[in-house]
Scaffold this motif. Structure first.
Motif, PDB file in Angstrom:
ATOM      1  N   UNK A 140       0.858  -1.174   0.000  1.00 38.55           N
ATOM      2  CA  UNK A 140       0.000   0.000   0.000  1.00 38.55           C
ATOM      3  C   UNK A 140       0.901   1.233   0.000  1.00 38.55           C
ATOM      4  N   UNK A 141       0.725   2.124  -0.998  1.00 34.91           N
ATOM      5  CA  UNK A 141       1.494   3.361  -1.078  1.00 34.91           C
ATOM      6  C   UNK A 141       1.113   4.257   0.096  1.00 34.91           C
ATOM      7  N   UNK A 142       2.126   4.671   0.900  1.00 32.74           N
ATOM      8  CA  UNK A 142       1.822   5.463   2.091  1.00 32.74           C
ATOM      9  C   UNK A 142       2.575   6.786   2.151  1.00 32.74           C
ATOM     10  N   UNK A 143       3.644   6.944   1.329  1.00 33.90           N
ATOM     11  CA  UNK A 143       4.429   8.179   1.432  1.00 33.90           C
ATOM     12  C   UNK A 143       5.244   8.410   0.166  1.00 33.90           C
ATOM     13  N   UNK A 144       5.721   9.644   0.031  1.00 33.26           N
ATOM     14  CA  UNK A 144       6.650  10.050  -1.039  1.00 33.26           C
ATOM     15  C   UNK A 144       7.863  10.667  -0.368  1.00 33.26           C
ATOM     16  N   UNK A 145       9.050  10.306  -0.868  1.00 36.13           N
ATOM     17  CA  UNK A 145      10.307  10.756  -0.266  1.00 36.13           C
ATOM     18  C   UNK A 145      11.220  11.274  -1.364  1.00 36.13           C
ATOM     19  N   UNK A 146      11.653  12.533  -1.242  1.00 36.81           N
ATOM     20  CA  UNK A 146      12.530  13.139  -2.238  1.00 36.81           C
ATOM     21  C   UNK A 146      13.984  12.927  -1.816  1.00 36.81           C
ATOM     22  N   UNK A 147      14.774  12.304  -2.707  1.00 39.79           N
ATOM     23  CA  UNK A 147      16.167  11.962  -2.400  1.00 39.79           C
ATOM     24  C   UNK A 147      17.088  13.050  -2.934  1.00 39.79           C
ATOM     25  N   UNK A 148      17.874  13.632  -2.022  1.00 42.66           N
ATOM     26  CA  UNK A 148      18.823  14.679  -2.379  1.00 42.66           C
ATOM     27  C   UNK A 148      20.229  14.135  -2.572  1.00 42.66           C
ATOM     28  N   UNK A 149      20.605  13.116  -1.776  1.00 40.99           N
ATOM     29  CA  UNK A 149      21.977  12.628  -1.787  1.00 40.99           C
ATOM     30  C   UNK A 149      22.003  11.214  -1.216  1.00 40.99           C
ATOM     31  N   UNK A 150      23.152  10.556  -1.352  1.00 41.66           N
ATOM     32  CA  UNK A 150      23.369   9.238  -0.765  1.00 41.66           C
ATOM     33  C   UNK A 150      24.758   9.215  -0.141  1.00 41.66           C
ATOM     34  N   UNK A 151      24.923   8.396   0.896  1.00 38.51           N
ATOM     35  CA  UNK A 151      26.246   8.213   1.480  1.00 38.51           C
ATOM     36  C   UNK A 151      26.288   6.869   2.204  1.00 38.51           C
ATOM     37  N   UNK A 197      27.494   4.592   5.559  1.00 36.82           N
ATOM     38  CA  UNK A 197      27.957   4.508   6.939  1.00 36.82           C
ATOM     39  C   UNK A 197      28.738   3.197   7.016  1.00 36.82           C
ATOM     40  N   UNK A 198      30.029   3.299   7.249  1.00 36.96           N
ATOM     41  CA  UNK A 198      30.898   2.121   7.243  1.00 36.96           C
ATOM     42  C   UNK A 198      30.372   1.052   8.195  1.00 36.96           C
ATOM     43  N   UNK A 199      30.245  -0.158   7.670  1.00 35.56           N
ATOM     44  CA  UNK A 199      29.768  -1.283   8.455  1.00 35.56           C
ATOM     45  C   UNK A 199      28.266  -1.358   8.623  1.00 35.56           C
ATOM     46  N   UNK A 200      27.541  -0.313   8.197  1.00 28.89           N
ATOM     47  CA  UNK A 200      26.089  -0.300   8.378  1.00 28.89           C
ATOM     48  C   UNK A 200      25.336  -0.240   7.053  1.00 28.89           C
ATOM     49  N   UNK A 201      25.953   0.350   6.011  1.00 28.46           N
ATOM     50  CA  UNK A 201      25.300   0.367   4.710  1.00 28.46           C
ATOM     51  C   UNK A 201      25.014   1.748   4.165  1.00 28.46           C
ATOM     52  N   UNK A 202      24.093   1.790   3.228  1.00 25.54           N
ATOM     53  CA  UNK A 202      23.797   3.004   2.463  1.00 25.54           C
ATOM     54  C   UNK A 202      22.687   3.811   3.132  1.00 25.54           C
ATOM     55  N   UNK A 203      22.824   5.139   3.053  1.00 23.18           N
ATOM     56  CA  UNK A 203      21.803   6.049   3.575  1.00 23.18           C
ATOM     57  C   UNK A 203      21.362   6.972   2.450  1.00 23.18           C
ATOM     58  N   UNK A 204      20.064   7.133   2.300  1.00 16.81           N
ATOM     59  CA  UNK A 204      19.479   8.097   1.375  1.00 16.81           C
ATOM     60  C   UNK A 204      19.121   9.330   2.202  1.00 16.81           C
ATOM     61  N   UNK A 205      19.601  10.490   1.776  1.00 22.89           N
ATOM     62  CA  UNK A 205      19.320  11.732   2.499  1.00 22.89           C
ATOM     63  C   UNK A 205      18.312  12.546   1.700  1.00 22.89           C
ATOM     64  N   UNK A 206      17.281  13.017   2.367  1.00 22.33           N
ATOM     65  CA  UNK A 206      16.266  13.792   1.671  1.00 22.33           C
ATOM     66  C   UNK A 206      15.178  14.249   2.608  1.00 22.33           C
ATOM     67  N   UNK A 207      13.991  14.427   2.051  1.00 16.35           N
ATOM     68  CA  UNK A 207      12.875  14.877   2.877  1.00 16.35           C
ATOM     69  C   UNK A 207      11.579  14.196   2.446  1.00 16.35           C
ATOM     70  N   UNK A 208      10.698  14.075   3.412  1.00 19.57           N
ATOM     71  CA  UNK A 208       9.388  13.466   3.169  1.00 19.57           C
ATOM     72  C   UNK A 208       8.503  14.505   2.500  1.00 19.57           C
ATOM     73  N   UNK A 209       7.977  14.179   1.331  1.00 20.19           N
ATOM     74  CA  UNK A 209       7.100  15.097   0.605  1.00 20.19           C
ATOM     75  C   UNK A 209       5.647  14.949   1.065  1.00 20.19           C
ATOM     76  N   UNK A 210       5.265  13.707   1.384  1.00 22.42           N
ATOM     77  CA  UNK A 210       3.910  13.462   1.909  1.00 22.42           C
ATOM     78  C   UNK A 210       3.890  12.121   2.617  1.00 22.42           C
ATOM     79  N   UNK A 211       3.001  11.995   3.586  1.00 20.29           N
ATOM     80  CA  UNK A 211       2.846  10.744   4.316  1.00 20.29           C
ATOM     81  C   UNK A 211       3.813  10.616   5.480  1.00 20.29           C
ATOM     82  N   UNK A 212       3.846   9.419   6.050  1.00 24.81           N
ATOM     83  CA  UNK A 212       4.700   9.097   7.188  1.00 24.81           C
ATOM     84  C   UNK A 212       5.475   7.824   6.845  1.00 24.81           C
ATOM     85  N   UNK A 213       6.771   7.827   7.167  1.00 22.37           N
ATOM     86  CA  UNK A 213       7.650   6.698   6.864  1.00 22.37           C
ATOM     87  C   UNK A 213       8.004   5.979   8.160  1.00 22.37           C
TER      88      UNK A 213
END
Length: 194
Positions: free
Chosen positions: A3-14, A16-32
């Motif tokens: 079920x589609x519940x939110x939209x998230x705008x991705x500005x950047x990625x980076x 975290x060593x040993x933990x994985x990838x992070x998407x940096x951005x902001x929630x456009x609508x909904x709750x994540x």
């Protein structure tokens, strides 16, 4: 079913060593929420990954305020995503009904032992966990996990989909179990191996 519940705008990625990838951005609508599924158009295809962490991100741009850590398949995918220019891509976020099936990994780390919290496991109040500034004390289960790249053990506090809400770091499995017992009575003999 998703079920589609939110939209998230991705500005950047980076990474975290040993933990994985992070998407940096902001929630456009909904709750994540942790455990949701994010859908991204990436490298000419569609990438769907479980959200395994949500964090505040410091930055000059106030709209760049939520970091989403996602489950990765392998190191190549992590590297490719870290080099990706998302160009303000709007990703879809879906709620999934996975039930309480015990996964092999939690938060991207290998599951060693777990327990489902129940009425016998009374919260002691001796440790408080805050997530995004709010006290969290109602967890579905606890999982002791280890990342391949680390000698440490994590005690993950999980929701009903076995997604990590928060964690504590320990030198041994026994230390993690002692921490769980310190926070929730009667857990010491209830651990199960996957």
């Amino acid at each position: 079913m998703k079920k589609l519940i939110a939209k998230y705008q991705i500005h950047d990625t980076f990474i975290i060593t040993g933990r994985g990838i992070v998407l940096a951005g902001n929630i456009k609508e909904g709750i994540i929420h942790i455990g949701n599924l994010i859908r991204i158009e990436f490298n000419g295809g569609i990438l769907e990954r479980k959200i395994i962490g949500i964090e505040g991100v410091d930055g000059a741009n106030e709209k760049l305020n939520i970091g989403i850590r996602i489950e990765n398949v392998n190191e190549k995918e992590t590297l490719d995503l870290s080099n990706w220019n998302p160009n303000l891509f709007i990703a879809d976020i879906y709620e999934t009904n996975n039930g309480s099936e015990i996964p092999l990994k939690v938060g991207g780390a290998n599951l060693i032992e777990y327990l489902k919290l129940n009425e016998d496991h009374k919260w002691t109040g001796k440790t408080e966990h805050f997530v995004l500034g709010k006290l969290v004390k109602d967890f579905y289960g606890l999982a002791i996990c280890k990342y391949d790249s680390s000698n440490d053990f994590y005690l993950f506090y999980c929701d009903e989909n076995w997604s990590e809400i928060t964690d504590t770091l320990h030198d041994s499995i026994e230390d993690a179990k002692d921490q769980a017992e310190f926070e929730f009575q009667n857990t010491i003999s209830d651990w199960k191996q996957k």
